[in-house]
Write a protein that holds these residues in place. Structure first.
Motif, short mmCIF file in Angstrom:
data_model
loop_
_atom_site.label_atom_id
_atom_site.label_comp_id
_atom_site.label_asym_id
_atom_site.label_seq_id
_atom_site.Cartn_x
_atom_site.Cartn_y
_atom_site.Cartn_z
N ILE A 132 -2.32 6.74 6.70
CA ILE A 132 -2.49 5.86 6.89
C ILE A 132 -3.47 5.79 8.26
N LYS A 133 -4.76 5.57 8.28
CA LYS A 133 -5.28 5.58 9.44
C LYS A 133 -5.42 4.06 10.04
N VAL A 134 -4.88 3.46 10.85
CA VAL A 134 -5.29 2.23 11.10
C VAL A 134 -5.93 2.01 12.60
N MET A 135 -6.94 1.01 12.43
CA MET A 135 -7.68 0.69 13.09
C MET A 135 -8.15 -0.67 13.83
N SER A 136 -7.75 -0.72 14.99
CA SER A 136 -7.65 -2.45 15.27
C SER A 136 -9.42 -2.98 16.06
N THR A 137 -9.60 -3.81 15.59
CA THR A 137 -11.02 -4.48 15.96
C THR A 137 -10.85 -4.32 17.80
N LEU A 156 1.08 -1.33 0.32
CA LEU A 156 0.23 -0.25 -0.16
C LEU A 156 1.38 1.28 -0.28
N PRO A 157 0.65 2.27 -0.94
CA PRO A 157 1.34 3.31 -0.56
C PRO A 157 0.46 4.52 0.03
N VAL A 160 3.88 2.78 10.29
CA VAL A 160 4.85 3.31 9.71
C VAL A 160 4.64 4.51 7.89
N LYS A 161 2.95 4.16 8.10
CA LYS A 161 2.73 4.92 7.17
C LYS A 161 1.87 6.51 7.32
#
Length: 256
Positions: free
Chosen positions: A136-141, A112-113, A132-133
């Motif tokens: 990108i907003k990262v959400m964990s379940t 993913l860019p 590290v990107k």
């Protein structure tokens, strides 16, 4: 029969059959289904089995059938990397997507860019890869940790997904069968993948050619619920023809 003896026999039955329903156990022991549910709740707390929707499954089965993330990472790696690279082409800046805990999804996370995206995942490895990107907003379940797959599973993980909506779901599975649908060897993984499909406008299935014609333990969903399949060029022509006949888009990635 004493309660302790009934509990011992329930565990024996579950381990022998790998899974069993509450109604079956109720008839076997001539007790109410409510009694069996209390038994299963206690046995799960003791770590002797896992409750499922309508019954229980064997912990031994999960230990035997769910491959570790290290094993999955090296199995058909060439095909999975090619499929992941093709899947990334379907993502646009601003998309909201969900990625499962498959090794193919992890390869996809690596590809993913760093563009504005929202990614929901139950995979610890995917979350770390994307950390590290910065765009990108990262959400964990969250949920119950599966040490084999380094992913979150169970009712809490499933419920956390219910509050969200995404454009696209990218997921894999252990088996793709024309009549039997999509399936997984682990019921908990199957349930969370089904929920991922429920919250997405579009489901893209990422599977290497070895998965076709395979039907494993737990149903995820029916083939008709899949919008697009991405696979490798080793797929048998008959499967390609069958899916095209069902109006399911199938993209075949050449292997270099």
């Amino acid at each position: 029969m004493l309660v302790a003896e009934r509990h011992r026999k329930i565990v024996e039955i579950v381990n022998k059959k790998l899974s069993v329903r509450v109604s079956e156990l109720s008839k076997m022991f001539s007790v109410t289904e409510e009694t069996i549910r209390r038994d299963l709740e206690k046995l799960e707390k003791e770590g002797r089995l896992l409750r499922s929707h309508g019954g229980a499954v064997s912990i031994e089965r999960d230990q035997q059938l769910e491959l570790s993330y290290l094993e999955r990472e090296v199995t058909n790696a060439k095909e999975k990397k090619a499929i992941a690279a093709e899947a990334v082409k379907l993502i646009q800046p601003g998309d909201q997507i969900v990625l499962d805990a498959s090794s193919t999804a992890w390869y996809m996370a690596k590809e993913l860019p760093n563009v504005p995206l929202t990614v929901i995942t139950n995979s610890i490895r995917v979350a770390i890869e994307l950390s590290v990107k910065d765009q990108i907003k990262v959400m964990s379940t969250g949920g119950m940790l599966s040490s084999k797959s380094l992913s979150y599973i169970g009712p809490l993980a499933e419920r956390s997904l219910e509050t969200y909506h995404v454009n696209k779901a990218f997921l894999s599975c252990k088996g793709v069968h024309l009549e039997g649908g999509l399936s997984d060897s682990n019921e908990w993984q199957a349930l969370i993948k089904k929920q991922m499909m429920e919250i997405a406008d579009k489901t893209i299935l990422l599977v290497d050619s070895s998965k076709f014609g395979v039907r494993t333990f737990a149903l995820i969903n029916h083939i008709e619920k899949v919008d697009e399949i991405i696979t490798d060029s080793n797929i048998h022509p008959s499967y390609k023809k069958e899916f095209e006949g069902k109006n399911t888009k199938i993209t075949i990635v050449p292997l270099l």
